[in-house]
Design an enzyme around this catalytic site. Structure first.
Site, short mmCIF file in Angstrom:
data_model
loop_
_atom_site.label_atom_id
_atom_site.label_comp_id
_atom_site.label_asym_id
_atom_site.label_seq_id
_atom_site.Cartn_x
_atom_site.Cartn_y
_atom_site.Cartn_z
N HIS A 77 0.81 -1.23 0.00
CA HIS A 77 0.00 0.00 0.00
C HIS A 77 0.84 1.27 0.00
CE1 HIS A 77 -3.95 -1.87 0.95
NE2 HIS A 77 -3.21 -2.77 1.58
N LYS A 103 -8.43 13.87 4.57
CA LYS A 103 -7.56 12.70 4.52
C LYS A 103 -6.53 12.86 5.62
CE LYS A 103 -6.41 13.82 0.17
NZ LYS A 103 -6.55 12.57 -0.54
N LYS A 129 -14.78 8.15 -3.24
CA LYS A 129 -16.01 8.49 -2.50
C LYS A 129 -16.54 9.84 -2.94
CE LYS A 129 -14.00 5.85 1.22
NZ LYS A 129 -13.10 5.92 2.36
C1 NBG Z 1 -2.64 3.72 2.04
C2 NBG Z 1 -2.26 4.59 0.85
C3 NBG Z 1 -3.49 5.01 0.07
C4 NBG Z 1 -4.32 3.80 -0.28
C5 NBG Z 1 -4.62 2.99 0.97
C6 NBG Z 1 -5.40 1.74 0.66
C7 NBG Z 1 -1.24 3.05 3.91
C8 NBG Z 1 0.06 2.47 4.33
N1 NBG Z 1 -1.42 3.21 2.61
O1 NBG Z 1 -3.09 5.67 -1.10
O2 NBG Z 1 -1.57 5.73 1.31
O3 NBG Z 1 -5.51 4.18 -0.90
O4 NBG Z 1 -3.43 2.62 1.60
O5 NBG Z 1 -4.77 0.98 -0.31
O6 NBG Z 1 -2.08 3.37 4.73
#
Ligand code: NBG
Length: 833
Positions: free
Chosen positions: A372, A564, A676
């Site tokens: 991720h 965010k 979203k």
């Molecule tokens: C986060 C990313 C996002 C992504 C989400 C779900 C972590 C380590 N990573 O860009 O920053 O949408 O994971 O995949 O939280």
């Protein structure tokens, strides 16, 4: 009271599980009496909430127990989603919707003289996650259940979830989240599903009676994990999956030996220490922090979960573990559960006496890994000495895996010593570390990124060596979000409008159905309805903003929203620089005709992340000045919405006109907030980063506000070593606003307050805020122009929603099922208890 309880029998005669308003009403009263031990005359709001929640839960049990039968079937693979975080959001509203009893429950509640909204608000949000990764896990559970795939989400039952955020004097203040204080009606404790987990100590090597080499792990502490189950109901589906969270407890509540010699406090110590493991969620998202307790937490839930799977595997009638991978597909949500590689090997080899090679094949076939992040500093690596002190046996296993793996690498690339150094599971540059991403790549049969661009960059950058070794293991599965919570539940008016136009099929089949909205994009009557819904949502948000912050905003202005986690790469500071630019325009030309805007920020910063917290302070400081300056005349407002979480998100996304997705290209793995917003009709201003690239492709270039450097351009700028000072010197507007901040214009004359932020930008500008500034401001001007033409804007908004079908988490889950898990849905007729 007795009369109240006995009341009338419901229409279908089953008060405990019937779905008529009368049944539900009776069931609420019964639960109030029998579970909460209250009568209506003395019941608090929380008592009523609990009673309603229990009534709803009763109605989930039928499907739950039927689904358990499926989980017991040998021919069906169970998906195990291992995740350190599950950011579920409040359950009540979602469960009422999934069960299809919203209206009946509403009627029952009204007849009892209660207010449904107040009851819904009574629920404490289970904040067992810090951001996108945890929320993704929750969306995936919703989709798994809705698609009728047998699944278990495994994680930690943190006593304290993500902190509550308060803003004091513009700064973030963290408050402990006490979500369990008033009880949690959704979970069922399973004191009989309990496993022991060892820690520390040393290993002993020996040969058993049959002459086999064996290893005994002599730990210096043992704790136990107790299962707590929360049902996850599929939307109008027969399936109810389980979220199984582990709570740590002492093996014995008291150390009787210590007690007997009179050391009462020492006796209780053990209990306290054991319970610490599942006490609190670590609130960091991206940068990795190597805390021993966190390692213990990861091992704790991984071990309990794998032991539980082995238990279920045998319960299903298997008599060996050779086919374990046919029982379970285990997904590792990032590297937090990547100890599963070593732990599954330990369980197979040490505890179940399996031969190493067979154990390795089964382990690899079972596990798969989702990455991720692209930020190198976010990759988990544990100091070797710390790892050895907590998990001595696992370190041995990792050494053995590494020995075999490096042999293979050297066979393949005989003269490439550097390559072996890079891919080794142990980082030996100076201090030694165990590299968890490398462990996951070696021990899993599939590795995936979460957006097309992200997967491409993984292959080119941080996982390049592994891609070269095992190209067949790499997949992309672009993230998705559940349209149930993120449209149907959070934006009921929009949901009704969509359903009135194209039928209700979209809720379960977003990909195939939602595009039908396109034909309404230019329909004047439909546009009016569409605008009305957005307007109402904006008014509702404006009221909440006023209540929580005291700031009065104009619901007719453009709602420009960035919510965010706070991180420099996400560049909330770029956004606030634009705000200052608008403010300067107004001050330089007070009569200027600009499109009124309300710029809304929300999000938490990791408690130890100084720069992120300083950016929050800057936003609040700018807000204070801008919002109170009479020259602005309501044309610009800045709001920091405190404590952004799932509950608040459900209010915010539906009210946004503009979605800010402005990370530096190449940094955001995917983003899910971007989805979203767009599903709820917001237009995006964004860079070519993460899933923005795919969103833009779907909605059309003309319906997306693109700005900023591309990943290649970012690489070029970085390699040329350009000096951010040059950009600052040559851009008058940028220079003006930076100088103002430096002069204390937003800090009551304090010139030091924001210096660390400005210094970082002027000297390094790691995330190229300056380089993207002009392009961003120009693009924002296009946004303002577009918003002036409401008809055009509305068409774009409708098209955004209509073309977001791809980003349903149902699509993502289907891809995981087909390409990675080889898991199937329960398609046969439901078997009854
Ligand atoms: C986060 C990313 C996002 C992504 C989400 C779900 C972590 C380590 N990573 O860009 O920053 O949408 O994971 O995949 O939280």
């Amino acid at each position: 009271m007795k009369q109240d309880r006995e009341g009338s029998q419901g229409e279908d005669g089953n008060v405990r599980t019937g779905n008529s308003p009368a049944d539900i009403k009776q069931s609420i009263l019964d639960n109030l009496y029998f579970s909460q031990a209250r009568i209506p005359q003395t019941a608090t709001l929380n008592d009523w909430y609990m009673a309603l929640a229990y009534a709803v839960r009763d109605r989930m049990l039928d499907n739950w127990l039927t689904s358990n039968i499926h989980r017991g079937r040998k021919d069906l693979k169970i998906v195990s989603y291992l995740s350190a975080e599950f950011l579920m959001g409040p359950h009540l509203g979602n469960n009422l919707m999934s069960l299809g009893i919203r209206e009946q429950a509403q009627q029952a509640v009204t007849e009892l003289g209660l207010d449904m909204d107040a009851l819904l608000q009574q629920e404490a949000e289970p904040g067992l996650g810090s951001g996108g990764l945890g929320r993704l896990a929750a969306c995936y559970l919703d989709s798994l259940a809705t698609l009728q795939v047998p699944a278990i989400g495994y994680g930690v039952r943190y006593e304290f979830g993500i902190f509550d955020q308060e803003i004091r004097d513009g700064w973030q203040v963290e408050k402990t989240d006490k979500w369990l204080n008033l009880g949690n009606p959704w979970e069922i404790c399973r004191p009989e599903i309990v496993f022991t987990v060892k820690g520390g100590g040393h290993t002993e090597h020996y040969y058993d009676e049959q002459g086999r080499f064996r290893v005994r792990w002599a730990p210096n502490r043992v704790i136990k994990g107790v299962a707590y189950d929360t049902p996850v109901a599929g939307y109008c589906a027969g399936m109810t999956d389980i979220l199984r969270l582990w709570k740590s407890e002492a093996v014995e509540s008291f150390d009787f030996q210590a007690f007997n010699v009179g050391d009462y406090y020492k006796a209780v110590d053990e209990k306290v220490i054991s319970e610490t493991i599942s006490k609190v969620l670590y609130p960091n998202d991206e940068p990795f922090i190597g805390k021993q307790l966190r390692l213990a937490q990861q091992y704790f839930f991984v071990s309990c979960s794998l032991q539980d799977m082995i238990r279920i595997h045998f319960l299903r009638g298997n008599n060996s573990l050779e086919n374990f991978h046919e029982s379970f597909a285990v997904q590792l949500n990032d590297t937090h559960p990547s100890l599963a590689v070593a732990e599954l090997m330990r369980l197979f080899v040490d505890e179940h006496l399996m031969d190493w090679d067979l154990a390795w094949r089964v382990t690899q076939s079972t596990l798969s890994y989702t990455n991720h992040t692209l930020l190198p500093e976010a990759l988990e690596k544990w100091p070797l000495h710390l790892f050895a002190s907590v998990l001595p046996r696992h370190l041995e296993i990792i050494y053995e895996i590494n020995r075999r793996f490096l042999d293979e690498v050297r066979r393949k690339y005989p003269d490439d010593h550097q390559r072996a150094v890079r891919v080794s599971l142990i980082d030996e540059h100076c201090e030694k570390f165990v590299r968890m991403a490398n462990l996951a790549c070696v021990g899993c049969h599939a590795i995936n990124g979460v957006a097309v661009l992200h997967t491409m960059l993984l292959k080119r950058t941080i996982l390049r060596d592994f891609f070269e070794l095992y190209p067949e293991r790499f997949h992309n599965v672009t993230n998705g979000v559940t349209p149930r919570r993120w449209i149907a539940l959070s934006n009921p008016e929009l949901a009704r409008l969509i359903t009135d136009s194209i039928g209700e099929g979209w809720i379960k089949n977003l990909e195939k159905e939602l595009h039908k909205l396109e034909s309404f994009a230019r329909d004047a009557a439909f546009q009016k309805d569409w605008q009305k819904v957005k307007q109402k949502n904006k008014e509702a948000l404006a009221a909440v903003i006023r209540e929580r912050t005291g700031i009065v905003v104009d619901p007719l202005s453009l709602f420009d929203v960035q919510v965010k986690r706070f991180h420099e790469y996400k560049r909330q500071h770029l956004n606030i620089f634009h705000v200052i630019t608008l403010y300067n325009r107004i001050r330089n030309n007070p009569g200027i005709d600009i499109e009124p805007r309300t710029v809304i920020f929300g999000g938490k910063a990791a408690p130890g992340y100084f720069m992120a917290k300083l950016i929050i302070k800057l936003i609040n400081s700018v807000a204070e000045v801008v919002n109170s300056d009479p020259v602005v005349k309501g044309r610009l407002k800045v709001v920091f919405f405190p404590d952004f979480n799932v509950t608040n998100g459900q209010m915010i996304y539906p009210a946004a006109d503009l979605s800010e997705q402005i990370s530096l290209a190449g940094k955001e793995a995917s983003g899910t907030g971007n989805m979203k917003f767009s599903m709820n009709g917001a237009l995006t201003i964004g860079t070519l980063d993460g899933a923005n690239v795919e969103i833009r492709k779907e909605v059309g270039d003309e319906n997306f506000f693109l700005f900023g450097l591309t990943t290649e351009e970012v690489e070029n700028v970085k390699s040329c070593g350009c000096d951010p000072c040059n950009t600052y010197e040559s851009n008058t507007h940028l220079k003006e606003l930076i100088d103002e901040i430096a002069a204390g214009a937003f800090s009551r004359g304090d010139r030091n307050l924001f210096m660390p932020l400005l210094d970082a930008l002027l000297h390094h500008d790691e995330y190229l805020v300056f380089a993207d500034y002009q392009s961003y401001v120009d693009c924002q001007d296009q946004v303002s122009d577009a918003f002036r033409d409401r008809q055009r804007w509305t068409t774009m908004s409708i098209l955004n929603t209509a073309r977001m079908g791809k980003f349903s988490s149902d699509r993502s889950i289907r891809e995981y099922c087909d390409r990675i898990w080889q898991a199937k849905a329960v398609t046969d007729r439901r078997e009854k208890r």
